[in-house]
Design a protein around this motif. Structure first.
Motif, mmCIF file in Angstrom:
data_model
loop_
_atom_site.group_PDB
_atom_site.id
_atom_site.type_symbol
_atom_site.label_atom_id
_atom_site.label_comp_id
_atom_site.label_asym_id
_atom_site.label_seq_id
_atom_site.Cartn_x
_atom_site.Cartn_y
_atom_site.Cartn_z
ATOM 1 N N VAL A 63 114.035 27.846 -3.474
ATOM 2 C CA VAL A 63 114.956 29.080 -4.687
ATOM 3 C C VAL A 63 114.309 29.050 -5.685
ATOM 4 N N VAL A 64 114.605 28.750 -6.659
ATOM 5 C CA VAL A 64 114.063 28.884 -7.760
ATOM 6 C C VAL A 64 112.655 28.956 -7.810
ATOM 7 N N ALA A 65 111.846 28.323 -7.303
ATOM 8 C CA ALA A 65 110.061 28.276 -7.209
ATOM 9 C C ALA A 65 110.098 29.744 -7.372
ATOM 10 N N ARG A 104 111.081 21.169 -10.509
ATOM 11 C CA ARG A 104 111.184 22.006 -11.271
ATOM 12 C C ARG A 104 111.034 22.377 -12.733
ATOM 13 N N VAL A 105 111.223 21.081 -13.362
ATOM 14 C CA VAL A 105 111.595 21.118 -14.615
ATOM 15 C C VAL A 105 110.075 20.863 -14.843
ATOM 16 N N ALA A 106 109.376 21.011 -14.470
ATOM 17 C CA ALA A 106 107.464 21.373 -14.646
ATOM 18 C C ALA A 106 107.329 22.384 -15.523
ATOM 19 N N GLY A 109 108.177 25.213 -19.104
ATOM 20 C CA GLY A 109 107.498 25.584 -20.560
ATOM 21 C C GLY A 109 106.881 27.050 -19.817
ATOM 22 N N GLN A 110 107.649 27.696 -18.798
ATOM 23 C CA GLN A 110 107.122 29.160 -18.607
ATOM 24 C C GLN A 110 107.722 29.831 -19.321
ATOM 25 N N LEU A 111 107.056 30.721 -19.490
ATOM 26 C CA LEU A 111 108.190 31.766 -20.108
ATOM 27 C C LEU A 111 109.454 32.177 -19.678
ATOM 28 N N GLU A 115 115.743 32.166 -16.242
ATOM 29 C CA GLU A 115 115.857 32.899 -15.858
ATOM 30 C C GLU A 115 116.396 32.504 -14.116
ATOM 31 N N ARG A 116 115.542 31.979 -13.245
ATOM 32 C CA ARG A 116 115.190 31.722 -12.079
ATOM 33 C C ARG A 116 116.465 32.020 -11.381
#
Ligand SMILES: Nc1ncnc2c1ncn2[C@@H]1O[C@H](COP(=O)(O)OP(=O)(O)OP(=O)(O)O)[C@@H](O)[C@H]1O
Ligand SMILES: [Mg+2]
Length: 268
Positions: A63-65, A104-106, A109-111, A115-116
């Motif tokens: 879901v987060v991805a 998901r921790v990886a 660093g993505q801007l 919020e996902r």
């Protein structure tokens, strides 16, 4: 209302508080969404989904991805408590987790990646009276996903030094970073003292320190340390399945749920 349950200390009773507050709230007719944000997946197991069940399920990791508005709806499952809790279980839904939520921790660093979860819950959490987000015992990305999706924070701690410190770190982290998390008003609105053993001088002493630190934010009563609660946790059962020995604890969680409801009513 969405509530992140947190402490930067493991084994405080965060997952326990969520499972049995959900039980208390559902028993009085509230609809509860439980969100497992911990790769340990303890909350998922306690609501009826063990490791084998989770293998082929869509979980918080996917879901987060996906990062799609409302996509959490596709992953929700019903609480599997049976017997005397079967009826109230129909009012508890779960966004489950699996160990690979860690992946998901990886993406930290993505801007905007924090919020996902908020994006995924948009239009979904609104169907529930309360959404309880079970954070892992860290201040890292998974907890930040929870905080960025939360309206308020409830801390759970044992009346012990390291637990109080962990709780203070969460409070200060929230104050320092809430703007960056897109939640400028986020703050701690409750502190639950768990595993209180009144025979221990240490616990009496630290219960005072908790009150000195958090004042009126501390909910009462403390959850006592009880074998029957550890047994319910171990067996992934609701308290009401453990018969007469669990009755005083049902009352404790009902009283804590009253304090949560005060916040709910204030938020409407
Ligand atoms: N009030 C209590 N009485 C007796 N045992 C308790 C009580 N609360 C928690 N425990 C015990 O402590 C353990 C840890 O509780 P829990 O899993 O809720 O903590 P947690 O804060 O979610 O941990 P983590 O940080 O690993 O996610 C439980 O498995 C149970 O054995
Ligand atoms: Mg936990």
């Amino acid at each position: 209302m969405r509530i992140a349950v947190a402490n930067n200390k493991g084994g405080a009773g965060k997952t326990t508080a969520i499972a049995h507050l959900a039980e208390a709230l559902a028993a009085r007719g509230r609809r509860v969404l439980a969100v497992d944000l911990d790769p340990q997946a303890n909350l998922s197991r306690r609501l009826g989904y063990g490791e084998a069940d989770l293998t082929d399920m869509v979980t918080a990791a996917e879901v987060v991805a996906a990062n799609q508005k409302g996509c959490a709806a596709d992953a929700l499952v019903g609480c599997r408590w049976t017997g005397s809790a079967a009826d109230l279980a129909t009012r508890i839904d779960l966004l489950p987790a699996r160990y690979d939520l860690e992946a998901r921790v990886a993406e930290a660093g993505q801007l905007g990646s924090h919020e996902r979860l908020d994006v995924a819950l948009t239009g979904v959490a609104e169907d529930y009276d309360v959404t309880l987000l079970d954070c892992p015992p860290s201040l890292g990305h998974l907890t930040q996903l929870g905080l960025a999706a939360a309206d308020t924070v409830v801390l759970v701690l044992r009346p012990e030094f390291d637990h109080l410190q962990g709780a203070i770190r969460v409070r200060d982290f929230v104050a320092a970073y809430r703007r960056h998390l897109g939640r400028p008003d986020l703050a701690v609105s409750g502190v639950i003292v768990n595993e209180h053993d009144r025979r221990r001088g240490l616990h009496a002493w630290h219960t005072e320190s908790v009150t000195e630190t958090f004042g009126e934010l501390v909910w009462s009563p403390p959850v006592p340390s009880r074998a029957v609660l550890a047994e319910a946790i171990d067996a992934a059962q609701p308290l009401r399945a453990r018969g007469a020995p669990a009755r005083p604890l049902l009352e404790v969680f009902a009283t804590l749920a009253d304090q949560l409801e005060v916040r709910l009513d204030a938020a409407v």
